[in-house]
Design a protein around this motif. Structure first.
Motif, PDB file in Angstrom:
ATOM      1  N   LYS A   1      45.516   1.203  -8.671  1.00  0.00           N
ATOM      2  CA  LYS A   1      44.649   2.228  -8.088  1.00  0.00           C
ATOM      3  C   LYS A   1      43.178   1.947  -8.366  1.00  0.00           C
ATOM      4  N   GLU A   2      42.864   1.531  -9.602  1.00  0.00           N
ATOM      5  CA  GLU A   2      41.471   1.291  -9.996  1.00  0.00           C
ATOM      6  C   GLU A   2      41.040  -0.160  -9.763  1.00  0.00           C
ATOM      7  N   LYS A   3      41.941  -0.943  -9.193  1.00  0.00           N
ATOM      8  CA  LYS A   3      41.665  -2.351  -8.893  1.00  0.00           C
ATOM      9  C   LYS A   3      41.159  -3.106 -10.124  1.00  0.00           C
ATOM     10  N   LEU A   4      41.853  -2.889 -11.237  1.00  0.00           N
ATOM     11  CA  LEU A   4      41.493  -3.561 -12.475  1.00  0.00           C
ATOM     12  C   LEU A   4      41.971  -5.005 -12.424  1.00  0.00           C
ATOM     13  N   LYS A   5      41.124  -5.893 -12.854  1.00  0.00           N
ATOM     14  CA  LYS A   5      41.421  -7.330 -12.826  1.00  0.00           C
ATOM     15  C   LYS A   5      41.179  -7.906 -14.213  1.00  0.00           C
ATOM     16  N   ARG A   6      41.230  -9.208 -14.288  1.00  0.00           N
ATOM     17  CA  ARG A   6      40.933  -9.924 -15.537  1.00  0.00           C
ATOM     18  C   ARG A   6      41.855  -9.508 -16.657  1.00  0.00           C
ATOM     19  N   PHE A   7      43.154  -9.638 -16.429  1.00  0.00           N
ATOM     20  CA  PHE A   7      44.096  -9.280 -17.477  1.00  0.00           C
ATOM     21  C   PHE A   7      45.236 -10.283 -17.556  1.00  0.00           C
ATOM     22  N   ASN A   8      45.851 -10.309 -18.712  1.00  0.00           N
ATOM     23  CA  ASN A   8      47.046 -11.120 -18.939  1.00  0.00           C
ATOM     24  C   ASN A   8      48.137 -10.146 -19.380  1.00  0.00           C
ATOM     25  N   TRP A   9      49.049  -9.895 -18.475  1.00  0.00           N
ATOM     26  CA  TRP A   9      50.096  -8.897 -18.646  1.00  0.00           C
ATOM     27  C   TRP A   9      51.295  -9.535 -19.326  1.00  0.00           C
ATOM     28  N   PHE A  10      51.440  -9.309 -20.611  1.00  0.00           N
ATOM     29  CA  PHE A  10      52.563  -9.807 -21.396  1.00  0.00           C
ATOM     30  C   PHE A  10      52.779 -11.316 -21.204  1.00  0.00           C
ATOM     31  N   ASP A  11      51.689 -12.067 -21.392  1.00  0.00           N
ATOM     32  CA  ASP A  11      51.714 -13.542 -21.336  1.00  0.00           C
ATOM     33  C   ASP A  11      52.228 -14.084 -20.007  1.00  0.00           C
ATOM     34  N   GLU A  12      51.829 -13.450 -18.897  1.00  0.00           N
ATOM     35  CA  GLU A  12      52.283 -13.908 -17.590  1.00  0.00           C
ATOM     36  C   GLU A  12      51.644 -15.232 -17.177  1.00  0.00           C
ATOM     37  N   HIS A  13      50.586 -15.640 -17.856  1.00  0.00           N
ATOM     38  CA  HIS A  13      49.936 -16.920 -17.572  1.00  0.00           C
ATOM     39  C   HIS A  13      49.196 -17.391 -18.830  1.00  0.00           C
ATOM     40  N   PRO A  14      48.784 -18.662 -18.865  1.00  0.00           N
ATOM     41  CA  PRO A  14      47.982 -19.133 -20.001  1.00  0.00           C
ATOM     42  C   PRO A  14      46.670 -18.343 -20.088  1.00  0.00           C
ATOM     43  N   LEU A  15      46.081 -18.312 -21.261  1.00  0.00           N
ATOM     44  CA  LEU A  15      44.830 -17.586 -21.457  1.00  0.00           C
ATOM     45  C   LEU A  15      43.772 -18.063 -20.474  1.00  0.00           C
ATOM     46  N   ARG A  16      43.019 -17.112 -19.956  1.00  0.00           N
ATOM     47  CA  ARG A  16      41.894 -17.394 -19.059  1.00  0.00           C
ATOM     48  C   ARG A  16      40.632 -16.801 -19.664  1.00  0.00           C
ATOM     49  N   ASP A  17      39.497 -17.199 -19.132  1.00  0.00           N
ATOM     50  CA  ASP A  17      38.231 -16.708 -19.679  1.00  0.00           C
ATOM     51  C   ASP A  17      38.032 -15.226 -19.371  1.00  0.00           C
ATOM     52  N   ASN A  18      37.425 -14.552 -20.306  1.00  0.00           N
ATOM     53  CA  ASN A  18      36.993 -13.158 -20.168  1.00  0.00           C
ATOM     54  C   ASN A  18      38.063 -12.240 -19.587  1.00  0.00           C
ATOM     55  N   GLU A  19      39.169 -12.154 -20.278  1.00  0.00           N
ATOM     56  CA  GLU A  19      40.227 -11.263 -19.840  1.00  0.00           C
ATOM     57  C   GLU A  19      40.733 -10.422 -21.006  1.00  0.00           C
ATOM     58  N   VAL A  20      41.436  -9.370 -20.662  1.00  0.00           N
ATOM     59  CA  VAL A  20      42.088  -8.507 -21.642  1.00  0.00           C
ATOM     60  C   VAL A  20      43.569  -8.814 -21.569  1.00  0.00           C
ATOM     61  N   GLY A  21      44.195  -8.953 -22.720  1.00  0.00           N
ATOM     62  CA  GLY A  21      45.613  -9.259 -22.735  1.00  0.00           C
ATOM     63  C   GLY A  21      46.405  -8.255 -23.548  1.00  0.00           C
ATOM     64  N   ILE A  22      47.666  -8.172 -23.198  1.00  0.00           N
ATOM     65  CA  ILE A  22      48.608  -7.365 -23.970  1.00  0.00           C
ATOM     66  C   ILE A  22      49.880  -8.186 -24.104  1.00  0.00           C
ATOM     67  N   LYS A  23      50.451  -8.163 -25.289  1.00  0.00           N
ATOM     68  CA  LYS A  23      51.703  -8.876 -25.511  1.00  0.00           C
ATOM     69  C   LYS A  23      52.486  -8.155 -26.594  1.00  0.00           C
ATOM     70  N   VAL A  24      53.749  -8.514 -26.695  1.00  0.00           N
ATOM     71  CA  VAL A  24      54.600  -7.907 -27.711  1.00  0.00           C
ATOM     72  C   VAL A  24      55.144  -9.016 -28.591  1.00  0.00           C
ATOM     73  N   ASP A  25      55.170  -8.749 -29.883  1.00  0.00           N
ATOM     74  CA  ASP A  25      55.694  -9.698 -30.857  1.00  0.00           C
ATOM     75  C   ASP A  25      56.662  -8.926 -31.751  1.00  0.00           C
ATOM     76  N   GLY A  26      57.940  -9.041 -31.432  1.00  0.00           N
ATOM     77  CA  GLY A  26      58.944  -8.265 -32.172  1.00  0.00           C
ATOM     78  C   GLY A  26      58.799  -6.796 -31.868  1.00  0.00           C
ATOM     79  N   ASN A  27      58.501  -6.008 -32.885  1.00  0.00           N
ATOM     80  CA  ASN A  27      58.315  -4.566 -32.717  1.00  0.00           C
ATOM     81  C   ASN A  27      56.844  -4.174 -32.730  1.00  0.00           C
ATOM     82  N   GLU A  28      55.962  -5.136 -32.449  1.00  0.00           N
ATOM     83  CA  GLU A  28      54.529  -4.889 -32.515  1.00  0.00           C
ATOM     84  C   GLU A  28      53.871  -5.300 -31.197  1.00  0.00           C
TER      85      GLU A  28
END
Length: 82
Positions: free
Chosen positions: A12-39
């Protein structure tokens, strides 16, 4: 916040520049979210696609992590005017 709610906000807000649960290798100037076990980890990368030292925020539940992820994405949108 749920995964579906976060996806709806991103679309809806057309947010870009993100890495959604390691869907791709790291890119410049992005926000990422990932899970590691229970964290869940939310982070940002710099202009060289490296995780910014000290940017990692750790959560023990998905909802809080997703809220922080969306907040950072909104800031990224303002910073990069996209």
């Amino acid at each position: 916040m749920t995964i579906n709610e976060a996806k709806e906000i991103m679309e809806k807000e057309k947010l870009k520049r993100f890495n959604w649960f390691d869907e791709h290798p790291l890119r410049d100037n992005e926000v990422g979210i990932k899970v590691d076990g229970n964290e869940w980890i939310v982070y940002v990368t710099d202009e060289r696609a490296s995780i910014v030292s000290g940017s990692n925020t750790y959560f023990n539940n998905e909802s809080e992590a997703l809220e922080n992820f969306i907040k950072r994405l909104r800031t990224e949108k303002i910073l990069f005017n996209n």
